[in-house]
Design a protein around this motif. Sequence first.
Motif, PDB file in Angstrom:
ATOM      1  N   GLY A 145     106.677  27.505  46.519  1.00 34.42           N
ATOM      2  CA  GLY A 145     107.444  26.317  46.168  1.00 34.42           C
ATOM      3  C   GLY A 145     106.676  25.066  46.532  1.00 34.42           C
ATOM      4  N   ASN A 146     106.542  24.147  45.583  1.00 40.15           N
ATOM      5  CA  ASN A 146     105.726  22.950  45.812  1.00 40.15           C
ATOM      6  C   ASN A 146     106.475  21.640  45.701  1.00 40.15           C
ATOM      7  OD1 ASN A 146     103.257  24.261  46.264  1.00 40.15           O
ATOM      8  ND2 ASN A 146     102.850  24.444  44.076  1.00 40.15           N
ATOM      9  N   ALA A 147     107.623  21.620  45.002  1.00 39.47           N
ATOM     10  CA  ALA A 147     108.268  20.340  44.720  1.00 39.47           C
ATOM     11  C   ALA A 147     109.783  20.482  44.722  1.00 39.47           C
ATOM     12  CB  ALA A 147     107.794  19.813  43.372  1.00 39.47           C
ATOM     13  N   LEU A 148     110.447  19.548  45.388  1.00 40.20           N
ATOM     14  CA  LEU A 148     111.899  19.536  45.529  1.00 40.20           C
ATOM     15  C   LEU A 148     112.513  18.360  44.793  1.00 40.20           C
ATOM     16  CD1 LEU A 148     112.796  20.183  49.281  1.00 40.20           C
ATOM     17  CD2 LEU A 148     113.755  21.406  47.331  1.00 40.20           C
ATOM     18  N   SER A 149     113.729  18.556  44.276  1.00 41.84           N
ATOM     19  CA  SER A 149     114.524  17.450  43.776  1.00 41.84           C
ATOM     20  C   SER A 149     115.996  17.811  43.912  1.00 41.84           C
ATOM     21  CB  SER A 149     114.184  17.136  42.320  1.00 41.84           C
ATOM     22  OG  SER A 149     114.664  15.854  41.970  1.00 41.84           O
ATOM     23  N   ILE A 150     116.842  16.797  43.994  1.00 45.83           N
ATOM     24  CA  ILE A 150     118.278  17.005  44.152  1.00 45.83           C
ATOM     25  C   ILE A 150     118.992  16.394  42.951  1.00 45.83           C
ATOM     26  CG2 ILE A 150     120.303  16.584  45.610  1.00 45.83           C
ATOM     27  CD1 ILE A 150     118.339  16.209  47.966  1.00 45.83           C
ATOM     28  N   GLN A 151     119.838  17.190  42.299  1.00 46.58           N
ATOM     29  CA  GLN A 151     120.590  16.706  41.149  1.00 46.58           C
ATOM     30  C   GLN A 151     121.713  15.779  41.604  1.00 46.58           C
ATOM     31  OE1 GLN A 151     119.947  20.574  38.187  1.00 46.58           O
ATOM     32  NE2 GLN A 151     121.991  20.058  38.898  1.00 46.58           N
ATOM     33  N   SER A 152     122.283  15.051  40.646  1.00 50.70           N
ATOM     34  CA  SER A 152     123.384  14.132  40.963  1.00 50.70           C
ATOM     35  C   SER A 152     124.628  14.872  41.446  1.00 50.70           C
ATOM     36  CB  SER A 152     123.728  13.288  39.733  1.00 50.70           C
ATOM     37  OG  SER A 152     124.079  14.113  38.635  1.00 50.70           O
ATOM     38  N   ASP A 153     124.746  16.163  41.079  1.00 45.01           N
ATOM     39  CA  ASP A 153     125.884  16.964  41.538  1.00 45.01           C
ATOM     40  C   ASP A 153     125.613  17.662  42.871  1.00 45.01           C
ATOM     41  OD1 ASP A 153     124.084  18.894  40.768  1.00 45.01           O
ATOM     42  OD2 ASP A 153     125.378  19.835  39.270  1.00 45.01           O
ATOM     43  N   GLY A 154     124.457  17.390  43.473  1.00 40.04           N
ATOM     44  CA  GLY A 154     124.117  17.951  44.775  1.00 40.04           C
ATOM     45  C   GLY A 154     123.357  19.256  44.732  1.00 40.04           C
ATOM     46  N   LYS A 155     123.212  19.841  43.538  1.00 35.38           N
ATOM     47  CA  LYS A 155     122.433  21.066  43.438  1.00 35.38           C
ATOM     48  C   LYS A 155     120.957  20.778  43.681  1.00 35.38           C
ATOM     49  CE  LYS A 155     125.681  23.628  40.567  1.00 35.38           C
ATOM     50  NZ  LYS A 155     125.909  24.381  39.307  1.00 35.38           N
ATOM     51  N   ILE A 156     120.250  21.782  44.206  1.00 30.86           N
ATOM     52  CA  ILE A 156     118.871  21.615  44.680  1.00 30.86           C
ATOM     53  C   ILE A 156     117.933  22.409  43.786  1.00 30.86           C
ATOM     54  CG2 ILE A 156     117.315  21.954  46.641  1.00 30.86           C
ATOM     55  CD1 ILE A 156     120.136  22.134  48.279  1.00 30.86           C
ATOM     56  N   VAL A 157     116.878  21.771  43.325  1.00 32.91           N
ATOM     57  CA  VAL A 157     115.888  22.443  42.479  1.00 32.91           C
ATOM     58  C   VAL A 157     114.554  22.475  43.213  1.00 32.91           C
ATOM     59  CG1 VAL A 157     114.754  22.508  40.225  1.00 32.91           C
ATOM     60  CG2 VAL A 157     117.069  21.557  40.426  1.00 32.91           C
ATOM     61  N   LEU A 158     113.978  23.671  43.316  1.00 34.19           N
ATOM     62  CA  LEU A 158     112.662  23.851  43.929  1.00 34.19           C
ATOM     63  C   LEU A 158     111.724  24.430  42.873  1.00 34.19           C
ATOM     64  CD1 LEU A 158     110.781  23.864  46.409  1.00 34.19           C
ATOM     65  CD2 LEU A 158     111.759  26.077  47.062  1.00 34.19           C
ATOM     66  N   GLY A 159     110.634  23.732  42.630  1.00 39.38           N
ATOM     67  CA  GLY A 159     109.677  24.163  41.613  1.00 39.38           C
ATOM     68  C   GLY A 159     108.339  24.521  42.205  1.00 39.38           C
ATOM     69  N   GLY A 160     107.621  25.369  41.501  1.00 40.41           N
ATOM     70  CA  GLY A 160     106.289  25.773  41.953  1.00 40.41           C
ATOM     71  C   GLY A 160     105.696  26.746  40.966  1.00 40.41           C
ATOM     72  N   TYR A 161     105.257  27.875  41.464  1.00 43.51           N
ATOM     73  CA  TYR A 161     104.724  28.894  40.566  1.00 43.51           C
ATOM     74  C   TYR A 161     105.028  30.281  41.097  1.00 43.51           C
ATOM     75  CZ  TYR A 161     100.779  29.045  43.871  1.00 43.51           C
ATOM     76  OH  TYR A 161      99.997  29.154  45.005  1.00 43.51           O
ATOM     77  N   ALA A 162     105.085  31.219  40.151  1.00 43.76           N
ATOM     78  CA  ALA A 162     105.311  32.627  40.493  1.00 43.76           C
ATOM     79  C   ALA A 162     104.457  33.468  39.561  1.00 43.76           C
ATOM     80  CB  ALA A 162     106.785  32.992  40.338  1.00 43.76           C
ATOM     81  N   ASP A 163     103.678  34.359  40.140  1.00 41.50           N
ATOM     82  CA  ASP A 163     102.789  35.212  39.346  1.00 41.50           C
ATOM     83  C   ASP A 163     101.946  34.371  38.384  1.00 41.50           C
ATOM     84  OD1 ASP A 163     104.009  37.296  40.673  1.00 41.50           O
ATOM     85  OD2 ASP A 163     105.445  37.677  39.069  1.00 41.50           O
ATOM     86  N   ALA A 164     101.432  33.236  38.897  1.00 43.69           N
ATOM     87  CA  ALA A 164     100.558  32.323  38.148  1.00 43.69           C
ATOM     88  C   ALA A 164     101.255  31.670  36.960  1.00 43.69           C
ATOM     89  CB  ALA A 164      99.295  33.035  37.698  1.00 43.69           C
ATOM     90  N   CYS A 165     102.581  31.559  37.010  1.00 45.35           N
ATOM     91  CA  CYS A 165     103.347  30.901  35.955  1.00 45.35           C
ATOM     92  C   CYS A 165     104.254  29.832  36.566  1.00 45.35           C
ATOM     93  CB  CYS A 165     104.220  31.907  35.199  1.00 45.35           C
ATOM     94  SG  CYS A 165     103.287  33.130  34.251  1.00 45.35           S
ATOM     95  N   PHE A 166     104.599  28.816  35.774  1.00 42.82           N
ATOM     96  CA  PHE A 166     105.560  27.813  36.225  1.00 42.82           C
ATOM     97  C   PHE A 166     106.856  28.501  36.634  1.00 42.82           C
ATOM     98  CE2 PHE A 166     102.894  25.202  33.409  1.00 42.82           C
ATOM     99  CZ  PHE A 166     102.662  24.113  34.237  1.00 42.82           C
ATOM    100  N   ALA A 167     107.451  28.010  37.718  1.00 44.50           N
ATOM    101  CA  ALA A 167     108.685  28.628  38.201  1.00 44.50           C
ATOM    102  C   ALA A 167     109.626  27.574  38.769  1.00 44.50           C
ATOM    103  CB  ALA A 167     108.376  29.682  39.268  1.00 44.50           C
ATOM    104  N   LEU A 168     110.915  27.801  38.550  1.00 43.55           N
ATOM    105  CA  LEU A 168     111.962  26.936  39.081  1.00 43.55           C
ATOM    106  C   LEU A 168     113.067  27.806  39.668  1.00 43.55           C
ATOM    107  CD1 LEU A 168     112.509  24.377  36.176  1.00 43.55           C
ATOM    108  CD2 LEU A 168     111.573  23.833  38.413  1.00 43.55           C
ATOM    109  N   VAL A 169     113.670  27.322  40.754  1.00 39.63           N
ATOM    110  CA  VAL A 169     114.858  27.971  41.321  1.00 39.63           C
ATOM    111  C   VAL A 169     115.876  26.876  41.605  1.00 39.63           C
ATOM    112  CG1 VAL A 169     115.795  29.357  43.202  1.00 39.63           C
ATOM    113  CG2 VAL A 169     113.483  29.812  42.360  1.00 39.63           C
ATOM    114  N   ARG A 170     117.133  27.130  41.251  1.00 34.13           N
ATOM    115  CA  ARG A 170     118.172  26.146  41.564  1.00 34.13           C
ATOM    116  C   ARG A 170     119.206  26.765  42.500  1.00 34.13           C
ATOM    117  NH1 ARG A 170     120.801  22.886  36.756  1.00 34.13           N
ATOM    118  NH2 ARG A 170     122.280  24.612  36.578  1.00 34.13           N
ATOM    119  N   TYR A 171     119.562  25.975  43.505  1.00 38.43           N
ATOM    120  CA  TYR A 171     120.494  26.407  44.551  1.00 38.43           C
ATOM    121  C   TYR A 171     121.746  25.537  44.534  1.00 38.43           C
ATOM    122  CZ  TYR A 171     116.150  28.427  46.438  1.00 38.43           C
ATOM    123  OH  TYR A 171     114.971  29.112  46.605  1.00 38.43           O
ATOM    124  N   ASN A 172     122.860  26.146  44.920  1.00 42.36           N
ATOM    125  CA  ASN A 172     124.062  25.376  45.202  1.00 42.36           C
ATOM    126  C   ASN A 172     123.880  24.644  46.527  1.00 42.36           C
ATOM    127  OD1 ASN A 172     125.614  26.322  42.884  1.00 42.36           O
ATOM    128  ND2 ASN A 172     125.633  28.310  43.932  1.00 42.36           N
TER     129      ASN A 172
END
Length: 496
Positions: free
Chosen positions: A270-297
Amino acid sequence: MTNKMRTILYISAVFILTYLPTPAFTQPGTLDNTFGIGGIVKTSQGNFGDKSNSMAIQSDGKILYGGYTQSSFTNSDFALVRCNDDGSLDTSFGIGGKVKTNIENRSEGQSIAIQANGKILLGGYSHWFINLVRYNSNGSLDTNFGTGGKVITDIEGYYSEKCKSLAIKSNGKILLGGYGQENGNDKSYFILAQYNDDGTLDSTFGIGGKVIGRAGKANSMMIQSDGKILLGGSYNFNFALVRYHANGTLDSTFGTGGEVITAVGSSSEGNALSIQSDGKIVLGGYADACFALVRYNNDGTLDNTFGIGGKVIGSPGKANTLTIQSDGKILIGGASNSTIALVRYNVNGTLDSTFGVGGKVITVVDSSSEGNSLRVQSDGKIVLAGYSYNGTKTDMTLLRYDADAVGIEETDSKKLVSRIYPNPFNSSVTVQFNTPLHNAALIIYTVSGQIVEQITNFSGHEIQLSRKNLKSGIYFLCLKEAYKIIAVEKLVISDN
């Protein structure tokens, strides 16, 4: 088909090619030709190489980007550049728009923040310690901060400490996040350091202003609206996310004891964080040499309304930076095959097909390039800072893209394009030029402005294009050289 029908088709095609107006817009994600040279600005201060790792947009629209400048393999200094809205250097800042600051032998700026009073903070690290510098709005060092504008921090018991992210709290305190390696076992651990406005460590935070967290590498930090602190990164080839209270203690209501570890593919970071206006959390980076995103409550659980079980794994590449537009769409930037890559997702994690080619924009800048920091201007334009390597040295590189449909400037194509044949065409078409092109780009748009084909780095007197899977209809061919639009021509594909 009868000869009469062929004649009617030919006359109709000629009429379309002659009288149909040039498209009134281009695909969102197109480089902004009003910025720099064809949407790109490159700057350097050292004779060896420069990289920009962070960027901020001032309230007056001026753009700050910072990183470091190298004079040799073993020596680097903090570097800061400010440009006007059109990409030209702001000569009221530093020396000709540039500032170089020597701190220690190998110092690298990693993160910029602008205080409410206009003063500029640049955090980073040297080979061993955390570095923090504050500048006045004109680029001069703020001598009321630290020692002559500089602060060097050692995390006792750790070495090779790295500040990767910087934020300013609502109370004015300055927070740095990153990681350091523990003496003896060489393992990396999350770290935080908080400073008062004068650059002294804040003794009310953690222990003496410092917090040592879990094992792993923290690469990004965000402060929630309630003051809680998020650190995102990786642990044991998984995404890692930790939340702290404002005083530096772990928030036990988040994940497990304040921590969340998420397996994304077989190997991820995980390389980059951002927070949505609704409070959900997005963490971006890479997985298996591909772009990857995960979103959390907000409690750290995976958001099952996003992607597949809260996760998105995209095309090959590495995401270094992430931001969320006002409409909720998610932008990630980084690199793919040594080129700058920019990808936009819808709120649910699907690719935004209205952006670039199927949601992706690839920009070739020199022989190798990478994007490190994303921001969206108040007018919606997207700015991406990073670096490019021309085979000899690296330069700080700044790119600006249009987020929405914009006009294509009319061009006198006859000066460049000598012949397009056959047109209409069924399987392939040849485009000939009056003068040879060098490292040019060719983009094909539908009449609605969507990019359907893109070819980069071609040279010569002509180029042959195959139909591939394009439907019959009218298209527009846009040619670029040195990032500037040099010709726009109409194409017709016919099944007859």
